[in-house]
Design a protein around this motif. Structure first.
Motif, PDB file in Angstrom:
ATOM      1  N   PHE A   1       0.787  -1.228   0.000  1.00 32.71           N
ATOM      2  CA  PHE A   1       0.000   0.000   0.000  1.00 32.71           C
ATOM      3  C   PHE A   1       0.824   1.286   0.000  1.00 32.71           C
ATOM      4  O   PHE A   1       0.344   2.323  -0.445  1.00 32.71           O
ATOM      5  CB  PHE A   1      -0.935   0.008   1.213  1.00 32.71           C
ATOM      6  N   GLN A   2       2.061   1.231   0.493  1.00 29.06           N
ATOM      7  CA  GLN A   2       2.844   2.466   0.569  1.00 29.06           C
ATOM      8  C   GLN A   2       3.918   2.550  -0.511  1.00 29.06           C
ATOM      9  O   GLN A   2       4.017   3.569  -1.196  1.00 29.06           O
ATOM     10  CB  GLN A   2       3.470   2.592   1.965  1.00 29.06           C
ATOM     11  N   LYS A   3       4.713   1.512  -0.660  1.00 32.53           N
ATOM     12  CA  LYS A   3       5.811   1.556  -1.627  1.00 32.53           C
ATOM     13  C   LYS A   3       5.440   1.018  -3.004  1.00 32.53           C
ATOM     14  O   LYS A   3       6.175   1.233  -3.973  1.00 32.53           O
ATOM     15  CB  LYS A   3       7.017   0.776  -1.085  1.00 32.53           C
ATOM     16  N   HIS A   4       4.329   0.281  -3.099  1.00 31.28           N
ATOM     17  CA  HIS A   4       3.900  -0.315  -4.369  1.00 31.28           C
ATOM     18  C   HIS A   4       5.042  -1.123  -4.998  1.00 31.28           C
ATOM     19  O   HIS A   4       5.343  -0.992  -6.185  1.00 31.28           O
ATOM     20  CB  HIS A   4       3.428   0.758  -5.342  1.00 31.28           C
ATOM     21  N   SER A   5       5.672  -1.929  -4.177  1.00 33.53           N
ATOM     22  CA  SER A   5       6.888  -2.636  -4.600  1.00 33.53           C
ATOM     23  C   SER A   5       6.661  -3.573  -5.780  1.00 33.53           C
ATOM     24  O   SER A   5       7.506  -3.673  -6.665  1.00 33.53           O
ATOM     25  CB  SER A   5       7.467  -3.430  -3.416  1.00 33.53           C
ATOM     26  N   LEU A   6       5.514  -4.272  -5.803  1.00 34.18           N
ATOM     27  CA  LEU A   6       5.272  -5.238  -6.878  1.00 34.18           C
ATOM     28  C   LEU A   6       5.148  -4.565  -8.245  1.00 34.18           C
ATOM     29  O   LEU A   6       5.876  -4.921  -9.170  1.00 34.18           O
ATOM     30  CB  LEU A   6       4.031  -6.078  -6.558  1.00 34.18           C
ATOM     31  N   PRO A   7       4.247  -3.598  -8.429  1.00 34.00           N
ATOM     32  CA  PRO A   7       4.140  -2.981  -9.759  1.00 34.00           C
ATOM     33  C   PRO A   7       5.373  -2.192 -10.174  1.00 34.00           C
ATOM     34  O   PRO A   7       5.608  -1.998 -11.379  1.00 34.00           O
ATOM     35  CB  PRO A   7       2.909  -2.066  -9.623  1.00 34.00           C
ATOM     36  N   LYS A   8       6.179  -1.762  -9.197  1.00 37.18           N
ATOM     37  CA  LYS A   8       7.405  -1.028  -9.532  1.00 37.18           C
ATOM     38  C   LYS A   8       8.565  -1.957  -9.860  1.00 37.18           C
ATOM     39  O   LYS A   8       9.650  -1.491 -10.218  1.00 37.18           O
ATOM     40  CB  LYS A   8       7.803  -0.115  -8.366  1.00 37.18           C
ATOM     41  N   GLY A   9       8.356  -3.268  -9.715  1.00 37.45           N
ATOM     42  CA  GLY A   9       9.439  -4.217  -9.975  1.00 37.45           C
ATOM     43  C   GLY A   9      10.475  -4.251  -8.874  1.00 37.45           C
ATOM     44  O   GLY A   9      11.614  -4.676  -9.104  1.00 37.45           O
ATOM     45  N   GLU A  10      10.091  -3.822  -7.663  1.00 35.73           N
ATOM     46  CA  GLU A  10      11.037  -3.755  -6.550  1.00 35.73           C
ATOM     47  C   GLU A  10      10.721  -4.753  -5.442  1.00 35.73           C
ATOM     48  O   GLU A  10      11.330  -4.712  -4.377  1.00 35.73           O
ATOM     49  CB  GLU A  10      11.025  -2.337  -5.961  1.00 35.73           C
ATOM     50  N   PHE A  11       9.774  -5.648  -5.687  1.00 39.48           N
ATOM     51  CA  PHE A  11       9.369  -6.612  -4.669  1.00 39.48           C
ATOM     52  C   PHE A  11      10.468  -7.667  -4.495  1.00 39.48           C
ATOM     53  O   PHE A  11      10.966  -8.221  -5.480  1.00 39.48           O
ATOM     54  CB  PHE A  11       8.053  -7.268  -5.075  1.00 39.48           C
TER      55      PHE A  11
ATOM     56  N   THR B   1      -6.553  -4.791  -9.707  1.00 38.98           N
ATOM     57  CA  THR B   1      -6.284  -6.199 -10.032  1.00 38.98           C
ATOM     58  C   THR B   1      -5.899  -6.351 -11.492  1.00 38.98           C
ATOM     59  O   THR B   1      -5.015  -7.148 -11.835  1.00 38.98           O
ATOM     60  CB  THR B   1      -7.517  -7.066  -9.717  1.00 38.98           C
ATOM     61  N   ARG B   2      -6.532  -5.601 -12.355  1.00 39.78           N
ATOM     62  CA  ARG B   2      -6.243  -5.672 -13.795  1.00 39.78           C
ATOM     63  C   ARG B   2      -4.780  -5.340 -14.087  1.00 39.78           C
ATOM     64  O   ARG B   2      -4.208  -5.815 -15.084  1.00 39.78           O
ATOM     65  CB  ARG B   2      -7.164  -4.705 -14.540  1.00 39.78           C
ATOM     66  N   ALA B   3      -4.147  -4.578 -13.203  1.00 36.22           N
ATOM     67  CA  ALA B   3      -2.744  -4.210 -13.393  1.00 36.22           C
ATOM     68  C   ALA B   3      -1.848  -5.434 -13.513  1.00 36.22           C
ATOM     69  O   ALA B   3      -0.787  -5.382 -14.153  1.00 36.22           O
ATOM     70  CB  ALA B   3      -2.281  -3.333 -12.230  1.00 36.22           C
ATOM     71  N   ALA B   4      -2.255  -6.558 -12.912  1.00 32.05           N
ATOM     72  CA  ALA B   4      -1.448  -7.778 -12.973  1.00 32.05           C
ATOM     73  C   ALA B   4      -1.247  -8.253 -14.403  1.00 32.05           C
ATOM     74  O   ALA B   4      -0.200  -8.826 -14.735  1.00 32.05           O
ATOM     75  CB  ALA B   4      -2.116  -8.881 -12.147  1.00 32.05           C
ATOM     76  N   LEU B   5      -2.230  -8.010 -15.249  1.00 35.71           N
ATOM     77  CA  LEU B   5      -2.128  -8.454 -16.646  1.00 35.71           C
ATOM     78  C   LEU B   5      -1.063  -7.658 -17.393  1.00 35.71           C
ATOM     79  O   LEU B   5      -0.335  -8.203 -18.232  1.00 35.71           O
ATOM     80  CB  LEU B   5      -3.487  -8.306 -17.343  1.00 35.71           C
ATOM     81  N   HIS B   6      -0.947  -6.370 -17.090  1.00 37.23           N
ATOM     82  CA  HIS B   6       0.044  -5.527 -17.776  1.00 37.23           C
ATOM     83  C   HIS B   6       1.460  -5.814 -17.283  1.00 37.23           C
ATOM     84  O   HIS B   6       2.425  -5.647 -18.037  1.00 37.23           O
ATOM     85  CB  HIS B   6      -0.292  -4.053 -17.571  1.00 37.23           C
ATOM     86  N   LEU B   7       1.587  -6.240 -16.035  1.00 38.93           N
ATOM     87  CA  LEU B   7       2.914  -6.478 -15.460  1.00 38.93           C
ATOM     88  C   LEU B   7       3.554  -7.759 -15.994  1.00 38.93           C
ATOM     89  O   LEU B   7       4.786  -7.883 -15.980  1.00 38.93           O
ATOM     90  CB  LEU B   7       2.815  -6.551 -13.930  1.00 38.93           C
ATOM     91  N   ALA B   8       2.735  -8.704 -16.461  1.00 37.72           N
ATOM     92  CA  ALA B   8       3.265  -9.960 -17.002  1.00 37.72           C
ATOM     93  C   ALA B   8       3.650  -9.735 -18.460  1.00 37.72           C
ATOM     94  O   ALA B   8       2.950 -10.157 -19.394  1.00 37.72           O
ATOM     95  CB  ALA B   8       2.236 -11.073 -16.864  1.00 37.72           C
ATOM     96  N   THR B   9       4.754  -9.074 -18.672  1.00 33.65           N
ATOM     97  CA  THR B   9       5.149  -8.631 -20.015  1.00 33.65           C
ATOM     98  C   THR B   9       5.552  -9.770 -20.944  1.00 33.65           C
ATOM     99  O   THR B   9       5.521  -9.611 -22.172  1.00 33.65           O
ATOM    100  CB  THR B   9       6.315  -7.634 -19.905  1.00 33.65           C
ATOM    101  N   HIS B  10       5.947 -10.917 -20.401  1.00 34.73           N
ATOM    102  CA  HIS B  10       6.365 -12.043 -21.234  1.00 34.73           C
ATOM    103  C   HIS B  10       5.266 -13.083 -21.431  1.00 34.73           C
ATOM    104  O   HIS B  10       5.521 -14.148 -22.003  1.00 34.73           O
ATOM    105  CB  HIS B  10       7.604 -12.719 -20.634  1.00 34.73           C
TER     106      HIS B  10
END
Length: 410
Positions: free
Chosen positions: A309-319, A352-361
């Motif tokens: 919720f604060q750093k948004h690590s997953l969508p930023k690729g920092e998880f 939730t839809r953001a997960a589809l865009h993050l799976a670039t491959h």
């Protein structure tokens, strides 16, 4: 203070229940007056609201498939200190029925909140579910449990179930489930999920922030640590463990829709006065489940606040998991389905839809988005709209990719 209040209310609830039974006893004249049913109904509503609640049971005894009804078998197939893996099946399932791992949220409620989810998917799938433990009931000797451990548990559960398993994450676990799929995909783990369905999950909370997201962003992490984290009292096995108490989570959810909850209890009162026990029982059943809460470990709770919720690590690729950055490009063949409700006030549209865009491959044909109209957060996974409109979409997605899953098993 909470434990003291709970004990006092428990005694008051017991007396209120006795009073309600006395006022409705046919042998007492007061029950035949206008005042008797009103007083009895008021006491019964108070007794129900003030009573303590433990962990509910799933109580899924049968499942109806077509015109046939089959007995359901529930079993613990893997035990872990902070959560068991449960399996539900019935003799009406075909030999090659899809295996579905339902990842329940660790967000203050027990896994039984997904009873309706399990019951519906059991019609066509062999269903497994993560049955998370109440942190205050886990002895301190069991060690800590954080976001890394959560992901490890999911990987272990998938290994136990075996290749070709489909995974369904409801709300909060969408993030660790997505991370587990990426980790296993990058390693070409044969037990990586064939499909991953995420429903109302906070993958990227920057999309359409809700009041829940705003609360998490308004205060620094230190505020949460100092204001909502508590030590488990001596009366529990987990004495001394630092936790986020379940009653605080429940208070927050109740406060979000306080008017609706008050009207629900007023409606229950009117049903009881009118003698409509069936309608009152339905309201009671909902709140029996809704008000059954459990504690979360402080490590898991604070890391979720920080990274989701604060750093948004997953969508930023920092998880990061166990010191290594998670490569979301590792999801190359796990088919992704994102489900959202347009009335969801906890996970906004697009999170939730953001997960589809993050799976670039991942090829586009292995991605799907479904927006359920006039459906709130709870309705995504429970109720008639879930059973009749959302579950068929999930079943079709699983069926569509089941052949690929069977090839992996072979």
């Amino acid at each position: 203070m909470y434990e003291l209040q709970r004990t006092m209310l428990g005694g008051a609830a017991a007396w209120a229940s006795v009073g309600a039974e006395m006022l409705t006893n046919p042998s007492l004249p007061l029950g035949y007056t206008g005042l008797g049913p009103i007083m009895a109904s008021a006491l019964e509503v108070f007794a129900h609201a003030a009573s303590s609640r433990g962990k509910p049971e799933f109580d899924i005894e049968t499942v109806k498939v077509g015109d046939a009804t089959y007995p359901v078998t529930e079993a613990i197939v893997l035990h872990r200190p902070f959560g068991n893996l449960l399996r539900f099946d019935h003799p009406g399932l075909p030999e090659n029925a899809p295996k579905l791992l339902v990842v329940a949220p660790m967000s203050g409620h027990y896994a039984t909140l997904l009873r309706g989810t399990v019951a519906r998917m059991l019609e066509t799938c062999e269903v497994y579910i993560t049955d998370w433990a109440d942190a205050k009931m886990v002895p301190a000797s069991a060690g800590r449990f954080d976001l890394d451990d959560y992901i490890d548990y999911l990987v272990d559960f998938l290994h136990h179930i075996g290749p070709g398993t489909h995974m369904l994450a409801v709300c909060q676990p969408s993030v660790p489930a997505y991370a587990a799929a990426a980790i296993m995909g990058a390693k070409k783990d044969p037990c990586r999920p064939a499909t991953l369905t995420m429903m109302g999950g906070p993958i990227d909370t920057r999309e359409a922030p809700t009041s829940v997201n705003d609360v998490a962003m308004q205060q620094p992490l230190s505020w949460f640590e100092h204001n909502v984290i508590a030590d488990v009292p001596l009366t529990y096995p987990g004495s001394g463990r630092r936790v986020y108490p379940g009653f605080l989570q429940l208070t927050g959810f109740m406060a979000m829709n306080l008017g609706s909850h008050m009207m629900s209890h007023y409606g229950m009162f009117k049903h009881l006065v009118e003698g409509d026990g069936e309608s009152a029982a339905a309201t009671k059943a909902f709140y029996d489940e809704y008000r059954s809460v459990c504690d979360m470990t402080a490590d898991f709770y604070l890391q979720t606040i920080e990274h989701v919720f604060q750093k948004h690590s997953l969508p930023k690729g920092e998880f990061v998991h166990r010191g290594e950055r998670i490569d979301l490009g590792g999801i190359r063949d796990t088919a992704l389905l994102a489900v959202e409700g347009d009335k969801d006030d906890i996970s906004g549209i697009g999170q939730t839809r953001a997960a589809l865009h993050l799976a670039t491959h991942l090829p586009e044909e292995r991605k799907k988005y479904f927006l359920a109209e006039n459906v709130g957060h709870y309705g995504i996974f429970n109720g008639s709209k879930w059973r009749n409109r959302i579950a068929p979409v999930l079943e079709d997605w699983i069926r569509q990719h089941q052949k690929t899953a069977l090839k992996v098993v072979a």
